[in-house]
Scaffold this active site. Structure first.
Site, PDB file in Angstrom:
ATOM      1  N   GLY A  60       1.318  -1.676   4.239  1.00 43.34           N
ATOM      2  CA  GLY A  60       1.808  -0.327   3.986  1.00 43.34           C
ATOM      3  C   GLY A  60       3.059  -0.036   4.780  1.00 43.34           C
ATOM      4  CB  SER A  61       3.621   1.141   8.249  1.00 44.55           C
ATOM      5  OG  SER A  61       2.752   0.238   8.857  1.00 44.55           O
ATOM      6  CG  HIS A  67      -3.950  -1.667  -1.313  1.00 46.36           C
ATOM      7  ND1 HIS A  67      -5.065  -2.445  -1.512  1.00 46.36           N
ATOM      8  CD2 HIS A  67      -4.282  -0.795  -0.331  1.00 46.36           C
ATOM      9  CE1 HIS A  67      -6.028  -2.076  -0.682  1.00 46.36           C
ATOM     10  NE2 HIS A  67      -5.575  -1.053   0.050  1.00 46.36           N
ATOM     11  CB  SER A 122      -0.893   0.009   1.245  1.00 46.12           C
ATOM     12  OG  SER A 122      -1.389   1.321   1.441  1.00 46.12           O
ATOM     13  CG  ASP A 140      -5.959  -2.641   3.658  1.00 47.14           C
ATOM     14  OD1 ASP A 140      -4.885  -2.315   4.183  1.00 47.14           O
ATOM     15  OD2 ASP A 140      -6.634  -1.882   2.928  1.00 47.14           O
ATOM     16  N   GLY A 141      -4.468  -3.973   6.767  1.00 47.02           N
ATOM     17  CA  GLY A 141      -4.346  -3.215   8.003  1.00 47.02           C
ATOM     18  C   GLY A 141      -3.513  -3.922   9.058  1.00 47.02           C
ATOM     19  N   GLY A 142      -2.366  -3.341   9.372  1.00 46.69           N
ATOM     20  CA  GLY A 142      -1.550  -3.857  10.461  1.00 46.69           C
ATOM     21  C   GLY A 142      -0.861  -5.180  10.172  1.00 46.69           C
ATOM     22  CG  MET A 163      -8.383   7.253   2.376  1.00 44.92           C
ATOM     23  SD  MET A 163      -7.481   7.325   3.935  1.00 44.92           S
ATOM     24  CE  MET A 163      -6.592   5.767   3.876  1.00 44.92           C
ATOM     25  CG  HIS A 195      -9.300   0.089   0.022  1.00 41.22           C
ATOM     26  ND1 HIS A 195      -8.612  -0.055   1.214  1.00 41.22           N
ATOM     27  CD2 HIS A 195     -10.618   0.090   0.349  1.00 41.22           C
ATOM     28  CE1 HIS A 195      -9.485  -0.124   2.207  1.00 41.22           C
ATOM     29  NE2 HIS A 195     -10.696  -0.034   1.719  1.00 41.22           N
ATOM     30  N   GLY A 243      -8.559   4.455   7.200  1.00 42.81           N
ATOM     31  CA  GLY A 243      -8.266   5.887   7.283  1.00 42.81           C
ATOM     32  C   GLY A 243      -6.791   6.202   7.408  1.00 42.81           C
ATOM     33  CG  PHE A 244      -5.296   7.482   9.860  1.00 40.95           C
ATOM     34  CD1 PHE A 244      -4.824   8.710   9.402  1.00 40.95           C
ATOM     35  CD2 PHE A 244      -6.554   7.427  10.439  1.00 40.95           C
ATOM     36  CE1 PHE A 244      -5.599   9.860   9.532  1.00 40.95           C
ATOM     37  CE2 PHE A 244      -7.337   8.573  10.573  1.00 40.95           C
ATOM     38  CZ  PHE A 244      -6.856   9.795  10.113  1.00 40.95           C
ATOM     39  N   GLY A 245      -2.550   4.544   7.806  1.00 40.39           N
ATOM     40  CA  GLY A 245      -1.585   3.461   7.874  1.00 40.39           C
ATOM     41  C   GLY A 245      -1.022   3.373   9.283  1.00 40.39           C
ATOM     42  N   GLY A 246      -0.294   2.311   9.549  1.00 45.18           N
ATOM     43  CA  GLY A 246       0.456   2.199  10.795  1.00 45.18           C
ATOM     44  C   GLY A 246      -0.359   1.864  12.026  1.00 45.18           C
ATOM     45  CG  ASP A 296      -5.104   2.517   0.957  1.00 45.93           C
ATOM     46  OD1 ASP A 296      -6.049   1.704   0.992  1.00 45.93           O
ATOM     47  OD2 ASP A 296      -3.940   2.230   1.286  1.00 45.93           O
ATOM     48  CG  MET A 309     -11.230   3.273   2.485  1.00 47.39           C
ATOM     49  SD  MET A 309      -9.601   3.298   3.244  1.00 47.39           S
ATOM     50  CE  MET A 309      -8.595   3.314   1.771  1.00 47.39           C
ATOM     51  CG  MET A 341     -11.259  -2.478   5.919  1.00 44.62           C
ATOM     52  SD  MET A 341      -9.760  -2.103   4.984  1.00 44.62           S
ATOM     53  CE  MET A 341      -8.770  -1.198   6.182  1.00 44.62           C
TER      54      MET A 341
END
Ligand code: DX5
Ligand code: ZN
Length: 228
Positions: free
Chosen positions: A197-198, A33, A8, A175-177, A37, A66, A142-145, A35, A68, A137
């Site tokens: 992502g991160s 990916h 991402s 997706d996420g973490g 928003m 994606h 809304g946010f990475g990390g 994002d 959002m 999700m």
């Protein structure tokens, strides 16, 4: 299907997206990916079709977009023209999800449906035969990390079961973490498209980070590692 890695770019340096994407691709990225928003559905604002179009020119792998955003129907064509190969929409914003999914397909794009952490899996049961993929999700969008929500692992299993009951081999995306510590768990649960992502773009070397994440994901997907 084997496991696909989808870095991402949300966590990349937006002033140097071309080199970030190239590094991820050298490390074996299967998708990029993206994002999108709008500051309404999620608190953050990111990018729109013109940036996707520029990314399309430099990326050599398909773009996984994606959305959002509150009113995705208004923008499907613009993102299709910009070069999306896959496009996912959130079930939480769509009154006529069936219509939207088929509108995406009619544009020649793979159609995905996304579930927020608080959205029950039953929300996609009537669409299980129609989708090209389901995105679970594992953080609030809304946010990475952010930190992976552990319940997401069983949710992947439940979504996989719903797709299987519908006879649909469509992959489950997560997706996420996601990072090296939890990727094997989500792959074992049935995830086959891994967004990160991160863990990739905040790593000292995104190329190596992509390669390592992919190796860990693929090892977990190998038949001998999947409990029957
Ligand atoms: C969050 C986005 C994610 C995000 C993931 O709303 O949908 O794609 O970039 O970032 P990490 O992997 O850092 O959680
Ligand atoms: Zn995303």
């Amino acid at each position: 299907m084997s496991v696909l890695i989808a870095p991402s770019i949300l966590s990349a340096d937006f002033a140097a997206l071309g080199s970030a994407i190239a590094a991820a691709e050298r490390g074996g990225a299967d998708l990029i990916h993206v994002d999108v928003m709008d500051g309404h559905f999620v608190p953050n604002i990111t990018i729109g079709p013109p940036v996707v179009k520029s990314i399309r020119r430099v990326a050599t792998v398909p773009l996984d977009v994606h959305l959002m955003i509150e009113e995705p129907d208004r923008y499907l064509e613009a993102f299709a023209d910009a070069g999306a190969a896959m496009m996912s929409v959130h079930v939480e914003v769509l009154r006529h999800l069936h219509r939207t999914v088929h509108a995406i397909k009619a544009l020649g794009i793979k159609a995905g449906v996304v579930l927020n952490p608080s959205t029950p899996v039953v929300a996609i049961s009537e669409m299980a035969a129609d989708v090209d993929y389901i995105l679970v999700m594992s953080v609030n969008p809304g946010f990475g990390g952010q930190t992976f929500i552990p319940h997401s692992q069983s949710k992947v299993r439940e979504v996989r079961a719903i797709l299987d009951r519908a006879g649909n081999p469509a992959p489950v995306e997560i997706d996420g973490g996601i990072d090296l510590h939890n990727v094997a768990d989500v792959v074992t649960a049935g995830a086959r498209i891994i967004v990160a992502g991160s863990a990739i773009f905040h790593a000292p070397d995104p190329e190596t980070a992509t390669r390592d994440l992919k190796a860990a994901a693929r090892a977990a997907a190998a038949p001998s590692a999947v409990p029957r």
